[in-house]
Design a protein around this motif. Structure first.
Motif, PDB file in Angstrom:
ATOM      1  N   LYS A 118       0.910  -8.745  -8.537  1.00  9.62           N
ATOM      2  CA  LYS A 118       0.169  -7.643  -7.927  1.00  9.62           C
ATOM      3  C   LYS A 118       0.241  -6.360  -8.755  1.00  9.62           C
ATOM      4  O   LYS A 118      -0.499  -5.408  -8.485  1.00  9.62           O
ATOM      5  CB  LYS A 118       0.696  -7.367  -6.522  1.00  9.62           C
ATOM      6  N   ASN A 119       1.151  -6.315  -9.744  1.00  4.58           N
ATOM      7  CA  ASN A 119       1.314  -5.096 -10.542  1.00  4.58           C
ATOM      8  C   ASN A 119       0.008  -4.641 -11.184  1.00  4.58           C
ATOM      9  O   ASN A 119      -0.251  -3.446 -11.309  1.00  4.58           O
ATOM     10  CB  ASN A 119       2.357  -5.314 -11.636  1.00  4.58           C
ATOM     11  N   ALA A 120      -0.809  -5.594 -11.616  1.00  6.89           N
ATOM     12  CA  ALA A 120      -2.039  -5.263 -12.339  1.00  6.89           C
ATOM     13  C   ALA A 120      -3.214  -4.995 -11.409  1.00  6.89           C
ATOM     14  O   ALA A 120      -4.229  -4.435 -11.848  1.00  6.89           O
ATOM     15  CB  ALA A 120      -2.393  -6.387 -13.306  1.00  6.89           C
ATOM     16  N   THR A 121      -3.099  -5.364 -10.137  1.00  3.82           N
ATOM     17  CA  THR A 121      -4.275  -5.294  -9.260  1.00  3.82           C
ATOM     18  C   THR A 121      -4.118  -4.378  -8.051  1.00  3.82           C
ATOM     19  O   THR A 121      -5.093  -3.771  -7.600  1.00  3.82           O
ATOM     20  CB  THR A 121      -4.625  -6.699  -8.747  1.00  3.82           C
ATOM     21  N   GLU A 122      -2.881  -4.255  -7.525  1.00  2.00           N
ATOM     22  CA  GLU A 122      -2.669  -3.482  -6.301  1.00  2.00           C
ATOM     23  C   GLU A 122      -2.131  -2.096  -6.612  1.00  2.00           C
ATOM     24  O   GLU A 122      -1.253  -1.951  -7.466  1.00  2.00           O
ATOM     25  CB  GLU A 122      -1.680  -4.208  -5.374  1.00  2.00           C
ATOM     26  N   PRO A 123      -2.627  -1.060  -5.922  1.00  2.00           N
ATOM     27  CA  PRO A 123      -2.070   0.277  -6.159  1.00  2.00           C
ATOM     28  C   PRO A 123      -0.740   0.472  -5.449  1.00  2.00           C
ATOM     29  O   PRO A 123      -0.562   0.037  -4.305  1.00  2.00           O
ATOM     30  CB  PRO A 123      -3.141   1.206  -5.577  1.00  2.00           C
ATOM     31  N   LEU A 124       0.205   1.095  -6.131  1.00  2.00           N
ATOM     32  CA  LEU A 124       1.432   1.562  -5.510  1.00  2.00           C
ATOM     33  C   LEU A 124       1.105   2.882  -4.816  1.00  2.00           C
ATOM     34  O   LEU A 124       0.519   3.778  -5.429  1.00  2.00           O
ATOM     35  CB  LEU A 124       2.517   1.775  -6.556  1.00  2.00           C
ATOM     36  N   ILE A 125       1.481   3.022  -3.555  1.00  2.00           N
ATOM     37  CA  ILE A 125       1.129   4.225  -2.800  1.00  2.00           C
ATOM     38  C   ILE A 125       2.387   5.048  -2.548  1.00  2.00           C
ATOM     39  O   ILE A 125       3.306   4.615  -1.842  1.00  2.00           O
ATOM     40  CB  ILE A 125       0.427   3.877  -1.477  1.00  2.00           C
ATOM     41  N   LEU A 126       2.423   6.222  -3.142  1.00  8.02           N
ATOM     42  CA  LEU A 126       3.545   7.148  -3.009  1.00  8.02           C
ATOM     43  C   LEU A 126       3.162   8.285  -2.072  1.00  8.02           C
ATOM     44  O   LEU A 126       2.043   8.329  -1.563  1.00  8.02           O
ATOM     45  CB  LEU A 126       3.963   7.673  -4.380  1.00  8.02           C
ATOM     46  N   HIS A 127       4.067   9.212  -1.857  1.00  8.24           N
ATOM     47  CA  HIS A 127       3.844  10.280  -0.879  1.00  8.24           C
ATOM     48  C   HIS A 127       4.166  11.645  -1.461  1.00  8.24           C
ATOM     49  O   HIS A 127       5.085  11.792  -2.271  1.00  8.24           O
ATOM     50  CB  HIS A 127       4.726  10.036   0.358  1.00  8.24           C
ATOM     51  N   GLN A 128       3.389  12.639  -1.048  1.00  2.00           N
ATOM     52  CA  GLN A 128       3.667  14.034  -1.376  1.00  2.00           C
ATOM     53  C   GLN A 128       3.174  14.896  -0.221  1.00  2.00           C
ATOM     54  O   GLN A 128       2.123  14.620   0.354  1.00  2.00           O
ATOM     55  CB  GLN A 128       2.963  14.424  -2.678  1.00  2.00           C
ATOM     56  N   THR A 129       3.937  15.937   0.113  1.00  5.79           N
ATOM     57  CA  THR A 129       3.548  16.779   1.245  1.00  5.79           C
ATOM     58  C   THR A 129       2.442  17.762   0.884  1.00  5.79           C
ATOM     59  O   THR A 129       1.606  18.110   1.725  1.00  5.79           O
ATOM     60  CB  THR A 129       4.753  17.575   1.774  1.00  5.79           C
ATOM     61  N   ILE A 130       2.413  18.243  -0.368  1.00  2.01           N
ATOM     62  CA  ILE A 130       1.505  19.324  -0.772  1.00  2.01           C
ATOM     63  C   ILE A 130       0.288  18.750  -1.477  1.00  2.01           C
ATOM     64  O   ILE A 130       0.409  18.018  -2.461  1.00  2.01           O
ATOM     65  CB  ILE A 130       2.226  20.317  -1.693  1.00  2.01           C
ATOM     66  N   SER A 131      -0.911  19.094  -0.992  1.00  6.97           N
ATOM     67  CA  SER A 131      -2.142  18.555  -1.564  1.00  6.97           C
ATOM     68  C   SER A 131      -2.789  19.476  -2.586  1.00  6.97           C
ATOM     69  O   SER A 131      -3.557  19.032  -3.431  1.00  6.97           O
ATOM     70  CB  SER A 131      -3.158  18.269  -0.452  1.00  6.97           C
ATOM     71  N   SER A 132      -2.487  20.775  -2.522  1.00  7.14           N
ATOM     72  CA  SER A 132      -3.047  21.727  -3.482  1.00  7.14           C
ATOM     73  C   SER A 132      -2.106  21.818  -4.674  1.00  7.14           C
ATOM     74  O   SER A 132      -0.936  22.178  -4.530  1.00  7.14           O
ATOM     75  CB  SER A 132      -3.215  23.105  -2.835  1.00  7.14           C
ATOM     76  N   LEU A 133      -2.612  21.481  -5.867  1.00  8.36           N
ATOM     77  CA  LEU A 133      -1.776  21.385  -7.057  1.00  8.36           C
ATOM     78  C   LEU A 133      -1.820  22.690  -7.842  1.00  8.36           C
ATOM     79  O   LEU A 133      -2.900  23.166  -8.200  1.00  8.36           O
ATOM     80  CB  LEU A 133      -2.245  20.230  -7.938  1.00  8.36           C
ATOM     81  N   THR A 134      -0.641  23.242  -8.155  1.00  7.10           N
ATOM     82  CA  THR A 134      -0.578  24.511  -8.883  1.00  7.10           C
ATOM     83  C   THR A 134      -1.314  24.420 -10.207  1.00  7.10           C
ATOM     84  O   THR A 134      -2.209  25.205 -10.495  1.00  7.10           O
ATOM     85  CB  THR A 134       0.879  24.916  -9.138  1.00  7.10           C
ATOM     86  N   SER A 135      -0.947  23.465 -11.051  1.00  5.51           N
ATOM     87  CA  SER A 135      -1.628  23.236 -12.323  1.00  5.51           C
ATOM     88  C   SER A 135      -1.115  21.946 -12.933  1.00  5.51           C
ATOM     89  O   SER A 135       0.058  21.604 -12.787  1.00  5.51           O
ATOM     90  CB  SER A 135      -1.392  24.390 -13.301  1.00  5.51           C
ATOM     91  N   LEU A 136      -2.007  21.250 -13.637  1.00  2.98           N
ATOM     92  CA  LEU A 136      -1.618  20.049 -14.358  1.00  2.98           C
ATOM     93  C   LEU A 136      -1.315  20.345 -15.825  1.00  2.98           C
ATOM     94  O   LEU A 136      -1.127  19.436 -16.620  1.00  2.98           O
ATOM     95  CB  LEU A 136      -2.713  18.991 -14.211  1.00  2.98           C
TER      96      LEU A 136
END
Length: 598
Positions: free
Chosen positions: A197-215
């Protein structure tokens, strides 16, 4: 990281009315100087109401009249803080670099990225401590804590947190998931139980903040981007799970500190190219992550004027020079600090081929044929903690070619309404007018796109291919869920696969769920009360601040969290044992309150 770098400010409900101006606040600063109860306003966000209730009760018991001012999100909190509408702010800091200088420099040094303190004695102690190691460092940090906490009471410590990570182990292999003490979550090692499944399924992680300061890795130092940028940009060194500085999994094969602790050498690998996004997929640009990019990245990291709203320059201000080494004889003549070994020999360990020449430029690099690039960093004084800062996400290596092609604006007259800066979240956010992904990633993953629901990453196809550090899972989605109870529910339902921060009050839920695995580790996260240093009674009176300090009973916090917190003295506490301890003392509270009225 610390982790995420990160402030977390907490309090309880206030009217959601207009924000007072700083002038208005200063005009009313004497309203708590009478002989009656001292009026104290506590500012923060709603995320930790429990902590704020405990603080309120402790202060009220010691004769304070407490006003609790909660704000629903970080933006509204910041507006209140900027206006000066607080006496205390319940704050949290995680030392994501694993070194004590990071735990104090940006927070408490005059002019620091997040500092509201201006104290020349404290500044001098921060600088002195940064140059020391071992027992000498511990002694100097003890002096620093004594001044910061007990002599001036600029902060009142509450507790040290542990780390608790929940894994949906019915799908994800928990043995492949790291829980470092300081470093942000390590993505490239994670695998599904069913590796197909590594190549086909997405790993879903979590973060509380949706607005990103800068990339752009140097333009932010907060929980919105720390983990994301750490996994998008490779660095010269890394931290292990227990905070040792290593070259493993970094851009360098090896690194060495020369005699005198002012010169730091790094021999670079040639198996990492920058990736870009084309038609929604990651592509290999064919552009080597080179010594030229290292020099460019670190020079802009240490220059406060290299970008508008530079958030991390103070972390790298002790870098004097970054240069490419062209003379092999220099490496052969230099000795490693505390050793008879040459820098050349130290850098030559476990390479794909022996070093026969130093490449003049990235076009002549060929590790298999013995041609390597070496970067040298010089500090003006001995500063061994520079390595920890290089492991921070702000030390991430960006593409000189790509960043200079995007950042064509004048920094002094930068206008965010019309100028597009490298890493602006609008360039990766669906539905925005400027949506045009211009990112070049040197790390294991690259951000393809985001919306208010999640951010989607894919693996860099030119990152350490065929090595143990090649990313295992092809796609990672970071789901934005602000409410931690909702996030825990999503974990239990398999809607997210890893919850990086399980609340101490929810540990039994994770332990009792057969589909989940709980990981536990020490952390460098410290919660504390930050005193307002401008425009309030606490700003003018060290005695009043000390009365607040000795009202705090850390045992009550530890008891509330069922023993899953530890005592703290300052943000240095998880890193250096100074032997100091804060104990609640009602008699001292009365003494200092009386003195503050005299």
């Amino acid at each position: 990281m610390k982790r995420l770098l990160v402030f977390l400010f907490i309090a309880v409900l206030a009217l959601a009315g207009c924000v007072q101006t700083k002038t208005e606040v200063e005009g009313s600063k004497d309203d708590s100087k009478g002989k009656g109860k001292k009026a104290i306003e506590v500012l923060g966000m709603a995320a930790s109401e429990e902590d704020m209730n405990i603080v309120r009760d402790q202060l009220v018991k010691n004769g304070f009249d407490v006003k609790l001012n909660i704000q629903p999100d970080y933006g509204s909190f910041s507006a209140q803080k900027e206006a000066g509408n607080y006496d205390l702010a319940l704050s949290s800091w995680t030392t994501v670099t694993g070194n004590p200088d990071y735990a104090v420099r940006g927070l408490f040094k005059t002019g620091g990225d997040y500092s509201t303190v201006s104290d020349s004695k404290l500044d001098a102690l921060i600088e002195e401590a940064s140059t020391l190691t071992g027992d000498e460092a511990a002694a100097k940090y003890k002096e620093l804590e004594q001044l910061l906490v007990f002599d001036q009471a600029y902060i009142a410590p509450l507790y040290i947190s542990n780390k608790y990570q929940g894994i949906y182990s019915e799908l994800v292999n928990p043995k492949t998931v790291h829980l470092p003490k300081s470093r942000a979550q390590v993505w490239e090692s994670i695998e599904f139980n069913d590796s197909s499944k590594n190549a086909t399924e997405p790993l879903i992680l979590h973060q509380t903040i949706s607005s990103l300061t800068s990339l752009d890795p140097i333009k932010g130092n907060d929980g919105s981007i720390n983990t994301l940028n750490t996994n998008m940009y490779v660095r010269l060194v890394n931290l292990t799970d227990t905070d040792d500085v290593v070259s493993d999994g970094s851009l360098s094969y090896n690194h060495a500190i020369a005699e005198g602790n002012q010169e730091y050498y790094f021999i670079l690998r040639d198996d990492i190219n920058f990736s870009a996004v084309k038609d929604g997929a990651a592509v290999d640009t064919g552009e080597l992550v080179s010594a030229e990019d290292v020099v460019f990245s670190l020079n802009r990291a240490k220059d406060p004027k290299s970008v508008p709203d530079h958030r991390t320059y103070s972390l790298h201000e002790n870098i004097e020079k970054v240069e490419i080494v062209s003379d092999l004889a220099e490496l052969q003549k230099k000795k490693v600090a505390g050793s008879d070994q040459s820098v050349f020999d130290a850098l030559s360990q476990h390479l794909p081929a022996s070093v026969t020449q130093l490449a003049k430029d990235k076009g002549t690099v060929n590790n298999a044929a013995g041609a390597y690039q070496v970067v040298k960093i010089t500090t003006p004084t001995p500063f061994p903690q520079v390595l920890n800062y290089l492991a921070h996400q702000s030390g991430g290596i960006v593409s000189e070619k790509q960043v200079t092609s995007i950042n064509t604006y004048d920094v002094a007259s930068y206008n965010p309404d019309k100028d597009i800066a490298y890493g602006d979240q609008t360039t990766v956010t669906e539905g925005t007018a400027t949506y045009n992904n211009h990112l070049y990633a040197s790390g294991p993953y690259i951000l393809v796109k985001k919306n208010d629901y999640e951010a989607q990453f894919v693996k860099n196809p030119a990152y350490r291919v065929g090595s143990e550090y090649e990313p295992k899972i092809a796609k990672i989605n970071v789901r934005f869920i602000a409410d931690i109870d909702s996030a825990l529910s999503a974990l239990r339902n398999g809607e997210i696969h890893i919850l990086q921060s399980v609340p101490e009050t929810k540990l039994d839920i994770v332990k009792s769920d057969s589909k989940l695995t709980l990981h536990t580790a020490d952390s460098n996260a410290v919660s504390y009360l930050l005193m307002n240093t401008s425009g309030r009674a606490v700003s003018d009176s060290a005695d009043l601040r000390k009365a607040i300090l000795y009202s705090i009973n850390q045992d009550e916090f530890i008891s509330y969290y069922q023993g899953n917190k530890k005592p703290a003295v300052s943000t240095v506490s998880p890193l250096v044992n100074t032997g100091l301890k804060l104990e609640a003392d009602s008699a001292k509270v009365k003494e200092y309150l009386k003195a503050s009225n005299d």
